[in-house]
Design an enzyme around this catalytic site. Structure first.
Site, PDB file in Angstrom:
ATOM      1  N   HIS A 158      41.084  36.395  40.815  1.00 16.55           N
ATOM      2  CA  HIS A 158      42.332  37.017  40.377  1.00 16.55           C
ATOM      3  C   HIS A 158      42.265  37.274  38.878  1.00 16.55           C
ATOM      4  O   HIS A 158      41.963  36.371  38.098  1.00 16.55           O
ATOM      5  CB  HIS A 158      43.516  36.094  40.712  1.00 16.55           C
ATOM      6  CG  HIS A 158      44.767  36.466  39.974  1.00 16.55           C
ATOM      7  ND1 HIS A 158      45.324  37.721  40.032  1.00 16.55           N
ATOM      8  CD2 HIS A 158      45.569  35.743  39.147  1.00 16.55           C
ATOM      9  CE1 HIS A 158      46.409  37.759  39.277  1.00 16.55           C
ATOM     10  NE2 HIS A 158      46.577  36.571  38.718  1.00 16.55           N
ATOM     11  N   HIS A 172      51.276  42.731  37.192  1.00 11.53           N
ATOM     12  CA  HIS A 172      50.669  41.421  37.082  1.00 11.53           C
ATOM     13  C   HIS A 172      49.139  41.558  37.092  1.00 11.53           C
ATOM     14  O   HIS A 172      48.499  41.349  36.075  1.00 11.53           O
ATOM     15  CB  HIS A 172      51.180  40.525  38.217  1.00 11.53           C
ATOM     16  CG  HIS A 172      50.676  39.122  38.161  1.00 11.53           C
ATOM     17  ND1 HIS A 172      51.273  38.066  38.807  1.00 11.53           N
ATOM     18  CD2 HIS A 172      49.582  38.588  37.548  1.00 11.53           C
ATOM     19  CE1 HIS A 172      50.601  36.952  38.570  1.00 11.53           C
ATOM     20  NE2 HIS A 172      49.576  37.242  37.811  1.00 11.53           N
ATOM     21  N   GLU A 200      47.884  29.014  41.220  1.00  8.26           N
ATOM     22  CA  GLU A 200      47.821  29.884  42.404  1.00  8.26           C
ATOM     23  C   GLU A 200      46.985  29.230  43.507  1.00  8.26           C
ATOM     24  O   GLU A 200      46.443  29.914  44.366  1.00  8.26           O
ATOM     25  CB  GLU A 200      47.205  31.254  42.041  1.00  8.26           C
ATOM     26  CG  GLU A 200      47.891  32.020  40.933  1.00  8.26           C
ATOM     27  CD  GLU A 200      49.221  32.666  41.329  1.00  8.26           C
ATOM     28  OE1 GLU A 200      49.702  32.404  42.455  1.00  8.26           O
ATOM     29  OE2 GLU A 200      49.776  33.394  40.500  1.00  8.26           O
ATOM     30  N   HIS A 232      43.775  40.052  35.385  1.00 11.57           N
ATOM     31  CA  HIS A 232      44.891  40.846  34.856  1.00 11.57           C
ATOM     32  C   HIS A 232      44.346  42.079  34.122  1.00 11.57           C
ATOM     33  O   HIS A 232      44.425  42.150  32.899  1.00 11.57           O
ATOM     34  CB  HIS A 232      45.708  40.006  33.861  1.00 11.57           C
ATOM     35  CG  HIS A 232      46.382  38.809  34.438  1.00 11.57           C
ATOM     36  ND1 HIS A 232      47.066  37.880  33.663  1.00 11.57           N
ATOM     37  CD2 HIS A 232      46.508  38.379  35.717  1.00 11.57           C
ATOM     38  CE1 HIS A 232      47.570  36.934  34.436  1.00 11.57           C
ATOM     39  NE2 HIS A 232      47.230  37.205  35.694  1.00 11.57           N
ATOM     40  N   GLU A 266      32.136  56.872  43.855  1.00 13.64           N
ATOM     41  CA  GLU A 266      31.754  55.798  44.763  1.00 13.64           C
ATOM     42  C   GLU A 266      32.848  54.760  44.996  1.00 13.64           C
ATOM     43  O   GLU A 266      32.622  53.739  45.646  1.00 13.64           O
ATOM     44  CB  GLU A 266      30.463  55.149  44.272  1.00 13.64           C
ATOM     45  CG  GLU A 266      29.315  56.111  44.519  1.00 13.64           C
ATOM     46  CD  GLU A 266      27.996  55.658  43.940  1.00 13.64           C
ATOM     47  OE1 GLU A 266      27.777  54.446  43.861  1.00 13.64           O
ATOM     48  OE2 GLU A 266      27.208  56.527  43.587  1.00 13.64           O
TER      49      GLU A 266
HETATM   50  O1  2HA Z   1      48.182  32.190  34.605  1.00 11.22           O
HETATM   51  O2  2HA Z   1      47.211  34.342  36.399  1.00 11.22           O
HETATM   52  O3  2HA Z   1      48.935  34.340  38.342  1.00 11.22           O
HETATM   53  C1  2HA Z   1      47.495  32.138  35.789  1.00 11.22           C
HETATM   54  C2  2HA Z   1      47.828  33.336  36.564  1.00 11.22           C
HETATM   55  C3  2HA Z   1      48.917  33.256  37.520  1.00 11.22           C
HETATM   56 ZN    ZN Z   2      47.979  36.070  37.296  1.00 13.43          ZN
END
Ligand code: 2HA
Ligand code: ZN
Length: 349
Positions: free
Chosen positions: A139, A210, A115, A141, A169
């Site tokens: 980022h 995702h 990414e 998950h 909050e």
């Molecule tokens: O595997 O999270 O979005 C890496 C990620 C791709």
């Molecule tokens: Zn991801």
């Protein structure tokens, strides 16, 4: 100074490991990056070993000359604390903002995250949106947010309002709300661009089915935003799953008072969007009654008749000897006879 001895690297590694312990980084899921300050670059650049330049999918002129600490493609967050030199690395952007090169880390032939384009474009957007303050992109998950994206409309205002409605909050940490984009292929340029459009107005973007893509001025801020989104999503999921009607949430008026008193400047569009609560219980009860299979009365077991010859051989029924009848005590001449009451009423006869 060695990269791994700096505060920024220690803080970055701690953020990644916190995400792992929270369960947000299955396998090689997730990625993160940090834009170094000029002071930090000068502290560590003696240890840089530059690799060849690589072109970027899109120009990022406002990031020209900047350096980023970033996770490696395919690296597992659970390994970052144990093996930071393979799971992380530093890249430098060239003077035109059109190419990057590895300068530290990426041991054992690893390279920046898949990414990378999303990170770079979004660092550029957030740098502009915060007048240079934003430095972290993270980022992850998280599971409850992904679950929520399966059942909620992918409407940013409704999604935001629903999250704000769960946790007092949440609106303070997420004052710009979340932006929800459509599903895009992981690692694609479309995902990077759609996220960048959303990041012009918010520092938290939901990637349905995702994960979550957030930014912050510091690791604490970025991680805190992700944690707050996921916690509100978890409350929402649990409240819906517990089987009771979801009848209460933070109301519009409560939110606007909160916004006024803390000067949060919450957007009216998000504040007055209708939050998604649960299905009211009475409908579900009616449905269950309508579909219910009527219960049959229990079958009475037949009593077998005991044959006469068996009865004749059974020992005779035992009778306790009758107790000799006791004489009733004579009423005392000084105490009048107690009246007899039945159900609290004096018996007359
Ligand atoms: O595997 O999270 O979005 C890496 C990620 C791709
Ligand atoms: Zn991801």
């Amino acid at each position: 100074m060695k990269v791994l001895d700096t505060d920024f690297a220690k803080s970055f590694i701690r953020m990644c490991n916190d995400g792992w312990t929270f369960g947000w980084h299955e396998s090689n899921g997730g990625n993160a990056s940090y834009r170094l300050t000029t002071v930090e670059v000068s502290q560590v650049k003696a240890g840089f070993r530059a690799k060849p330049w690589v072109g970027i999918d899109t120009d990022i002129p406002t990031l020209a000359g900047e350096c980023f600490l970033i996770t490696a493609s395919g690296s597992h967050f659970r390994n970052i604390t144990h093996d930071p030199k393979s799971t992380l690395g530093i890249i430098e952007i060239d003077r035109t903002g059109t190419a990057w090169r590895e300068v530290w880390g990426f041991k054992d032939g690893t390279h920046p995250t898949s990414e990378l384009t999303a990170h770079l474009i979004n660092h550029e957007v957030r740098k502009a949106a915060t007048r240079g303050k934003s430095r972290v992109i993270y980022h992850c998950h998280p599971v409850n947010l992904a679950a929520m994206s399966c059942v909620m409309p992918h409407d940013s205002a409704v999604f935001t309002r629903t999250l704000w409605a769960q946790l007092a909050e949440c609106a303070m940490v997420l004052r710009y709300g979340v932006q929800v984009i459509g599903w895009e292929v992981p690692g694609s340029i479309d995902l990077a661009i759609e996220t960048a459009k959303a990041m012009e107005t918010s520092n938290a973007v939901v990637w349905p089915h995702h994960g979550l893509f957030v930014s912050g001025d510091t690791m604490d801020e970025a991680f805190g935003v992700a944690h707050t989104v996921e916690k509100a999503a978890e409350i929402w999921c649990k409240a819906r799953a517990c089987g009771m009607p979801n009848t209460s949430c933070i109301e519009d008026e409560d939110l606007s008072r909160f916004s006024r008193e803390y000067d949060l400047g919450l957007s009216r569009r998000q504040m007055f969007a209708k939050p998604v609560l649960g299905t009211p219980a009475p409908e579900r009860v009616k449905l269950e009654v309508a579909n219910a299979v009527p219960k049959k009365p229990p079958v009475q077991e037949k009593q077998e008749k005991v044959p006469d010859e068996v009865l004749a051989n059974m020992p005779s029924v035992f009778h306790f000897p009758a107790e000799p009848a006791k004489a009733a005590p004579a009423p005392s001449p000084t105490q009048p006879e107690e009246p007899v009451y039945r159900f609290g009423i004096k018996k007359t006869s």
